[in-house]
Design an enzyme around this catalytic site. Structure first.
Site, mmCIF file in Angstrom:
data_model
loop_
_atom_site.group_PDB
_atom_site.id
_atom_site.type_symbol
_atom_site.label_atom_id
_atom_site.label_comp_id
_atom_site.label_asym_id
_atom_site.label_seq_id
_atom_site.Cartn_x
_atom_site.Cartn_y
_atom_site.Cartn_z
ATOM 1 N N ARG A 29 0.854 -1.190 0.000
ATOM 2 C CA ARG A 29 0.000 0.000 0.000
ATOM 3 C C ARG A 29 0.888 1.237 0.000
ATOM 4 O O ARG A 29 1.678 1.431 0.927
ATOM 5 C CB ARG A 29 -0.876 0.041 1.262
ATOM 6 C CG ARG A 29 -1.744 -1.186 1.478
ATOM 7 C CD ARG A 29 -3.125 -1.031 0.875
ATOM 8 N NE ARG A 29 -3.816 -2.306 0.862
ATOM 9 C CZ ARG A 29 -4.847 -2.621 1.648
ATOM 10 N NH1 ARG A 29 -5.307 -1.726 2.495
ATOM 11 N NH2 ARG A 29 -5.425 -3.792 1.570
ATOM 12 N N GLU A 42 0.802 4.030 1.075
ATOM 13 C CA GLU A 42 0.143 4.916 2.039
ATOM 14 C C GLU A 42 0.890 6.242 2.123
ATOM 15 O O GLU A 42 2.104 6.274 2.187
ATOM 16 C CB GLU A 42 0.148 4.281 3.441
ATOM 17 C CG GLU A 42 -0.555 2.948 3.550
ATOM 18 C CD GLU A 42 -2.065 3.086 3.650
ATOM 19 O OE1 GLU A 42 -2.557 4.228 3.643
ATOM 20 O OE2 GLU A 42 -2.740 2.045 3.727
ATOM 21 N N ARG A 73 -0.188 2.794 12.674
ATOM 22 C CA ARG A 73 -0.769 1.506 12.269
ATOM 23 C C ARG A 73 -0.759 1.245 10.765
ATOM 24 O O ARG A 73 -1.367 0.288 10.288
ATOM 25 C CB ARG A 73 -2.199 1.401 12.799
ATOM 26 C CG ARG A 73 -3.117 2.419 12.207
ATOM 27 C CD ARG A 73 -4.456 2.451 12.907
ATOM 28 N NE ARG A 73 -5.173 3.618 12.415
ATOM 29 C CZ ARG A 73 -6.085 3.567 11.458
ATOM 30 N NH1 ARG A 73 -6.420 2.438 10.945
ATOM 31 N NH2 ARG A 73 -6.659 4.674 11.058
ATOM 32 N N HIS A 74 -0.095 2.091 9.991
ATOM 33 C CA HIS A 74 -0.011 1.863 8.551
ATOM 34 C C HIS A 74 1.421 1.569 8.107
ATOM 35 O O HIS A 74 2.336 2.305 8.446
ATOM 36 C CB HIS A 74 -0.521 3.091 7.780
ATOM 37 C CG HIS A 74 -2.005 3.256 7.853
ATOM 38 N ND1 HIS A 74 -2.608 4.105 8.736
ATOM 39 C CD2 HIS A 74 -2.997 2.658 7.151
ATOM 40 C CE1 HIS A 74 -3.922 4.033 8.585
ATOM 41 N NE2 HIS A 74 -4.189 3.151 7.640
ATOM 42 N N SER A 128 -10.997 -6.568 7.722
ATOM 43 C CA SER A 128 -12.168 -6.153 6.944
ATOM 44 C C SER A 128 -12.666 -7.372 6.203
ATOM 45 O O SER A 128 -11.851 -8.158 5.718
ATOM 46 C CB SER A 128 -11.799 -5.111 5.891
ATOM 47 O OG SER A 128 -11.681 -3.855 6.462
ATOM 48 N N ARG A 164 -0.885 -6.022 12.586
ATOM 49 C CA ARG A 164 -1.850 -5.383 13.488
ATOM 50 C C ARG A 164 -2.342 -6.349 14.558
ATOM 51 O O ARG A 164 -2.566 -5.948 15.693
ATOM 52 C CB ARG A 164 -3.042 -4.844 12.698
ATOM 53 C CG ARG A 164 -2.686 -3.586 11.950
ATOM 54 C CD ARG A 164 -3.937 -2.798 11.617
ATOM 55 N NE ARG A 164 -3.602 -1.724 10.708
ATOM 56 C CZ ARG A 164 -4.505 -0.981 10.086
ATOM 57 N NH1 ARG A 164 -5.793 -1.224 10.269
ATOM 58 N NH2 ARG A 164 -4.131 -0.023 9.283
HETATM 59 P P1 ATP Z 1 -8.873 -0.192 5.868
HETATM 60 O O1 ATP Z 1 -7.848 -0.113 4.808
HETATM 61 O O2 ATP Z 1 -9.533 -1.500 6.000
HETATM 62 O O3 ATP Z 1 -9.876 0.886 5.855
HETATM 63 P P2 ATP Z 1 -7.347 1.131 7.833
HETATM 64 O O4 ATP Z 1 -7.259 0.914 9.275
HETATM 65 O O5 ATP Z 1 -6.092 1.391 7.101
HETATM 66 O O6 ATP Z 1 -8.033 -0.122 7.213
HETATM 67 P P3 ATP Z 1 -8.362 3.511 6.703
HETATM 68 O O7 ATP Z 1 -9.433 3.377 5.709
HETATM 69 O O8 ATP Z 1 -7.005 3.857 6.248
HETATM 70 O O9 ATP Z 1 -8.387 2.229 7.620
HETATM 71 O O10 ATP Z 1 -8.793 4.526 7.767
HETATM 72 C C1 ATP Z 1 -9.858 4.296 8.648
HETATM 73 C C2 ATP Z 1 -10.084 5.552 9.392
HETATM 74 O O11 ATP Z 1 -8.879 5.954 10.034
HETATM 75 C C3 ATP Z 1 -10.475 6.674 8.454
HETATM 76 O O12 ATP Z 1 -11.837 6.891 8.516
HETATM 77 C C4 ATP Z 1 -9.701 7.853 8.940
HETATM 78 O O13 ATP Z 1 -10.516 8.721 9.687
HETATM 79 C C5 ATP Z 1 -8.654 7.317 9.871
HETATM 80 N N1 ATP Z 1 -7.326 7.559 9.320
HETATM 81 C C6 ATP Z 1 -6.794 7.040 8.217
HETATM 82 N N2 ATP Z 1 -5.569 7.507 7.999
HETATM 83 C C7 ATP Z 1 -5.311 8.354 9.003
HETATM 84 C C8 ATP Z 1 -4.219 9.175 9.357
HETATM 85 N N3 ATP Z 1 -3.120 9.235 8.620
HETATM 86 N N4 ATP Z 1 -4.307 9.908 10.478
HETATM 87 C C9 ATP Z 1 -5.392 9.848 11.246
HETATM 88 N N5 ATP Z 1 -6.478 9.121 10.956
HETATM 89 C C10 ATP Z 1 -6.437 8.379 9.857
HETATM 90 P P1 AMO Z 2 -8.377 -3.791 4.047
HETATM 91 O O1 AMO Z 2 -7.925 -2.752 3.085
HETATM 92 O O2 AMO Z 2 -9.219 -3.344 5.182
HETATM 93 O O3 AMO Z 2 -9.224 -4.906 3.301
HETATM 94 O O4 AMO Z 2 -7.135 -4.576 4.614
HETATM 95 C C1 AMO Z 2 -7.315 -5.708 5.425
HETATM 96 C C2 AMO Z 2 -6.547 -5.568 6.709
HETATM 97 O O5 AMO Z 2 -5.190 -5.311 6.439
HETATM 98 C C3 AMO Z 2 -4.641 -4.460 7.420
HETATM 99 N N1 AMO Z 2 -4.105 -3.255 6.800
HETATM 100 C C4 AMO Z 2 -2.890 -2.756 7.043
HETATM 101 N N2 AMO Z 2 -1.912 -3.144 7.869
HETATM 102 C C5 AMO Z 2 -0.786 -2.429 7.881
HETATM 103 N N3 AMO Z 2 -0.563 -1.345 7.107
HETATM 104 C C6 AMO Z 2 -1.516 -0.920 6.252
HETATM 105 N N4 AMO Z 2 -1.274 0.122 5.475
HETATM 106 C C7 AMO Z 2 -2.748 -1.622 6.201
HETATM 107 N N5 AMO Z 2 -3.886 -1.476 5.487
HETATM 108 C C8 AMO Z 2 -4.688 -2.469 5.869
HETATM 109 C C9 AMO Z 2 -5.746 -4.144 8.389
HETATM 110 C C10 AMO Z 2 -6.977 -4.391 7.585
HETATM 111 O O6 AMO Z 2 -8.055 -4.728 8.387
HETATM 112 N N6 AMO Z 2 -9.578 -6.990 0.354
HETATM 113 C C11 AMO Z 2 -9.949 -6.514 1.669
HETATM 114 C C12 AMO Z 2 -10.154 -7.637 2.632
HETATM 115 C C13 AMO Z 2 -11.347 -8.496 2.323
HETATM 116 O O7 AMO Z 2 -12.453 -7.949 2.230
HETATM 117 O O8 AMO Z 2 -11.169 -9.729 2.176
HETATM 118 C C14 AMO Z 2 -8.874 -5.574 2.168
HETATM 119 O O9 AMO Z 2 -7.792 -5.478 1.659
HETATM 120 O O10 AMO Z 2 -5.640 -5.057 9.467
#
Ligand code: ATP
Ligand code: AMO
Length: 466
Positions: A238, A240, A246-247, A392, A440
């Site tokens: 990703r 990002e 957490r990313h 997710s 995570r």
């Molecule tokens: P997923 O990819 O499944 O959504 P995730 O935990 O990476 O998992 P994001 O979609 O990136 O989720 O973000 C979820 C929520 O976290 C968003 O609604 C946003 O408000 C918040 N968020 C995302 N990136 C940031 C950031 N850099 N700083 C603060 N909040 C963030």
């Molecule tokens: P999603 O984008 O929510 O869903 O990713 C699934 C799970 O991966 C982890 N994750 C991450 N961990 C570390 N760094 C990141 N940048 C990051 N982004 C996501 C989280 C998240 O819950 N295809 C769908 C899954 C599905 O529906 O099967 C997907 O990718 O723990």
């Protein structure tokens, strides 16, 4: 050949016996010119080795050589096991080795960029040491990551990556026991699989390509190809832009995809059984590792129920609103709201692990199945540990026309995923699945504050080495 003894096996039973050990010189201390103490470490065990000048056995030269060794050098030691009168502090083994011979197998540089003992201290220990006027360098996260080869030698880090391995192991064992097949999907793909711009683009022999953002499309194609239950453990990329706790830009995805009979709840049932089994196994079989992690990063064991709590998104929103938090009932929850809901759920239901399902369709990826009864919502879920997302998942759209329409509505260039959409034109079963972020899970199970702690060599927007 010579017989080696593990440091962990050095006990009173070996009293007066000659042993040969290999390990790292963790600390070296001289007492005058005639005595030296070395604490030698291997596989998390430590033993105190003593050199005392004695005619024909240990010379002053040897003591001098030993005290001149640099910390973390690899040494071989031949000596006699002895049992001291007083308990030994600063070593795991309660016996000593009276050294007769010592060889340096591999030298470490004299000035290490990280002092392992300092790096292994908890915040509380650091505060105490500073107050006691001790000279101590607090090792910050960046320094740790720059010199990861040293940092990962601490007991906490050794524990973290053994726990990580077990999470992966249980994931595989459990799914195999439930009839899933392990697969591998390509990491070089034509376009984004999750929508959005967070992709690493590259040139694939003249063709535009990118690193897979998830195995999403291919794990679904596998289902259409009659592998009715699949899983994959593999890297996820990703691009990002966010620099959060957490990313990561590269993480390990634990993915599942399965046919469903009637309801996306069947997918949540798998999550439920899998994670309860995983947490149980970690708590039962990895006590030593959890203790080592907790010693440096104190944490409370995860509270989870025998049957995982499920709340609908609407119920979650209501709980937040009742607590005075302003949330959009059809928007996504931000990080703060997710954390707050985690607290509320813990207070009300006594669990830190729960599933939130039936999310608003608008905040989910294009491939998510809308609810049959109300298209504002979707057959989808997220799973949380201590108020943070680890999973997710969802039922998927398996009707090609609807899938095309949903992709277009989400602004995806349908041409880049045409083979995926076509896979549903040859008869496709209802199915669903989920994706777990391995780093995570470990981070949140152990209540660590940063995902970089649970990635052996983390990749974030600023880090490409080591
Ligand atoms: P997923 O990819 O499944 O959504 P995730 O935990 O990476 O998992 P994001 O979609 O990136 O989720 O973000 C979820 C929520 O976290 C968003 O609604 C946003 O408000 C918040 N968020 C995302 N990136 C940031 C950031 N850099 N700083 C603060 N909040 C963030
Ligand atoms: P999603 O984008 O929510 O869903 O990713 C699934 C799970 O991966 C982890 N994750 C991450 N961990 C570390 N760094 C990141 N940048 C990051 N982004 C996501 C989280 C998240 O819950 N295809 C769908 C899954 C599905 O529906 O099967 C997907 O990718 O723990």
């Amino acid at each position: 050949g010579r017989k080696w003894t593990d440091i962990g096996a050095l006990t009173e039973e070996l009293k007066d016996q000659q042993v040969l050990i290999r390990g790292r010189a963790q600390t070296i201390r001289a007492v005058g010119k005639n005595i030296a103490f070395l604490v030698v470490r291997k596989k998390g065990f430590t033993v105190q080795c003593v050199l005392t000048v004695q005619n024909d056995v240990v010379s002053r030269q040897m003591v001098k050589f030993a005290t001149g060794l640099s910390r973390e050098s690899h040494v071989d030691i031949e000596g006699i096991v002895s049992v001291p009168d007083t308990p030994i502090k600063g070593a795991s083994q309660q016996v000593e080795v009276q050294v007769r011979k010592i060889y340096c197998v591999s030298k470490a540089v004299p000035n290490l960029p990280i002092n392992i003992e300092d790096a292994a201290r908890s915040e509380i220990e650091i505060e105490k040491a500073l107050q006691a006027g001790e000279q101590l360098v607090r090792v910050n996260q960046d320094t740790r990551l720059n010199y990861r080869v040293l940092d990962i030698r601490t007991a906490a880090n050794q524990g973290i990556f053994r726990i990580q391995c077990q999470v992966e192991n249980i994931f595989r064992q459990f799914l195999l026991s439930e009839g899933f097949v392990g697969i591998h999907t390509p990491k070089l793909i034509a376009g984004s699989s999750e929508g959005g711009s967070a992709v690493f683009k590259l040139d694939y022999k003249g063709q535009a390509a990118c690193l897979a953002q998830s195995p999403q499309l291919h794990k679904q194609i596998a289902i259409c190809g009659d592998f009715d239950r699949v899983f994959e453990i593999g890297p996820v990329f990703r691009a990002e832009d966010s620099y959060t706790h957490r990313h990561l830009c590269e993480f390990t995805g634990l993915d599942v995809e399965m046919e469903i009979e009637e309801h996306y709840f069947e997918v949540m049932d798998v999550v439920d059984r899998l994670f309860v089994a995983m947490f149980d196994s970690l708590n039962e079989n990895f006590k030593k590792e959890l203790e080592a992690i907790g010693k440096q990063y104190p944490f409370e064991p995860l509270k989870y129920l025998r049957k995982t709590l499920r709340l609908t998104f609407e119920e979650g929103v209501k709980m937040l609103q009742d607590a005075g938090v302003n949330v959009d009932p059809l928007g996504d929850l931000n990080t703060e709201a997710e954390r707050k809901l985690g607290q509320l759920v813990l207070e009300k239901y006594g669990t830190e692990f729960y599933i939130l399902h039936r999310y608003p369709l608008a905040v989910r990826p294009f491939y998510t199945m809308p609810c049959y009864d109300d298209q504002t919502y979707s057959n989808s879920f997220d799973v949380f540990i201590r108020g943070e997302e680890i999973i997710s998942g969802a039922q998927r759209v398996h009707v090609p026309e609807l899938l095309t329409a949903r992709a277009e509505a989400c602004g995806i260039d349908v041409k880049t995923i045409s083979t995926y959409i076509d896979s549903f034109r040859y008869g496709a079963p209802p199915h669903g699945g989920f994706g777990v972020g391995l780093e995570r899970v470990v981070m949140l199970f152990c209540a660590l504050n940063n995902i970089r702690k649970t990635s052996l060599f983390p990749r974030d927007p600023l880090r490409l080495a080591p």
